[in-house]
Design an enzyme around this catalytic site. Sequence first.
Site, short mmCIF file in Angstrom:
data_model
loop_
_atom_site.label_atom_id
_atom_site.label_comp_id
_atom_site.label_asym_id
_atom_site.label_seq_id
_atom_site.Cartn_x
_atom_site.Cartn_y
_atom_site.Cartn_z
N LYS A 172 1.28 -8.40 -0.87
CA LYS A 172 2.14 -7.10 -1.16
C LYS A 172 3.40 -7.45 -1.05
CE LYS A 172 -1.87 -5.79 -1.48
NZ LYS A 172 -3.08 -4.88 -1.67
C1 LIG Z 1 -4.53 -4.86 -1.06
C2 LIG Z 1 -5.06 -3.48 -1.23
C3 LIG Z 1 -5.84 -3.06 -0.11
C4 LIG Z 1 -6.26 -3.99 1.09
O1 LIG Z 1 -5.13 -4.01 1.79
P1 LIG Z 1 -5.18 -4.84 3.29
O2 LIG Z 1 -3.91 -4.61 4.15
O3 LIG Z 1 -5.63 -6.09 3.09
O4 LIG Z 1 -6.46 -4.11 3.95
C5 LIG Z 1 -6.41 -1.87 -0.29
N1 LIG Z 1 -6.29 -0.98 -1.56
C6 LIG Z 1 -5.31 -1.59 -2.48
C7 LIG Z 1 -5.27 -0.63 -3.73
C8 LIG Z 1 -4.89 -2.83 -2.21
O5 LIG Z 1 -4.25 -3.31 -3.47
#
Ligand SMILES: *Cc1c(COP(=O)(O)O)cnc(C)c1O
Length: 375
Positions: A172
């Site tokens: 992210k």
């Molecule tokens: C990356 C992502 C997650 C999970 O995030 P984590 O911090 O790795 O648990 C959940 N929902 C969406 C839409 C994502 O892109």
Amino acid sequence: MGDEEAAAAADAVRSGWVAQGPRVAAFERAFADRLGVPEAIAVSSCTTALHLALINAGVGPGDEVVVPSLSFVATANAVRYVGARPVFADVERATGNLTPETIEPVLTSATRAVILVDQGGIPADLDAVRALVDRRGIVVVEDAACAAGSTYKGRPVGAGAMSATFSFHPRKLLTTGEGGMLTLARAGHAPRLRRLREHGMSVSAADRDAADRAGGAPVVESYDELGFNYRMTDVQAAIGLVQLGRLAAMVERRRELAARYREALADVAGLETAADPGYGLTNFQAFWVLLPEDFPMSRDELLGELARAGISARRGIMAAHLEPAYADVEHVPLPVTERLTRDSLILPLFHELTEAQQERVVAAVRAAAGVRAAV
Ligand SMILES: *Cc1c(COP(=O)(O)O)cnc(C)c1O
């Protein structure tokens, strides 16, 4: 991440307090202020934030929760963690997001919540979805994992939801290594969620330490309901505070690069690209392109071509209903989801991408499409 993040992490280590403590509290405050919401609760990931958000919404066994299949698998997994049933709805092609039109056909008397994902950072139309579900007593949890720095009707994404969840995984835009944030529209829900994050303890370890230092009688905590260990560390929060300060500049640069991509790919016939919806601005967490049905090669062949040119692109967003873990979940037809997951790919986009590198990517895509080199 740069030297500032490294220095902030080192300061946290040297402070002697590395678990959840003052830096987590400061990161929560800064994040809540940036969104303009009363409370933000830092947790170990967006997945654990989703779990707590569903508990907060009172979702449990026997309930149905509408989710897009077109999402990282964690969105649907969180529904199963509370013993509820994920119900897949299709998405709209332009944004990859749920809409009232895709949600309505799958609502039943058992629907308790909708997890509205801002896919790839593109804001979903929260008000339109709420206009459909609020009057039925259905809660919207916004999975804004990808959307830190995106805006919806002029406000930061997440600000208008009862709860929104963010991810700080390195995939992210804003990262703390691992980590997440749960934001709340109502402050009253925060104390219980903070307890659930920390084993259900009535008094946090940081507050007990502060009481000890103040020299009063030792504070003994109690455990009043089943909790979890979903804490963020102070080392992560120290990094997060620096990253939050960089967020606006990172988004601005990504938006410039995305505009360049859109312009340079505009004459590839039939190619669709990630774009702002009319009601908001994306952070371009992911710059996806959707290949037309008559593109000269398949998406996977194109990924192969790009890899041979030394370009690291990725397949588009996955579809949970096509994975073995969800093979037993019945669902309505999901034609847009299947088309997007099959024929889309994510081009390299990061704020340090140079224009020369970007031109190489554009040239490779245009060559594969049979269009002459860009100027
Ligand atoms: C990356 C992502 C997650 C999970 O995030 P984590 O911090 O790795 O648990 C959940 N929902 C969406 C839409 C994502 O892109």
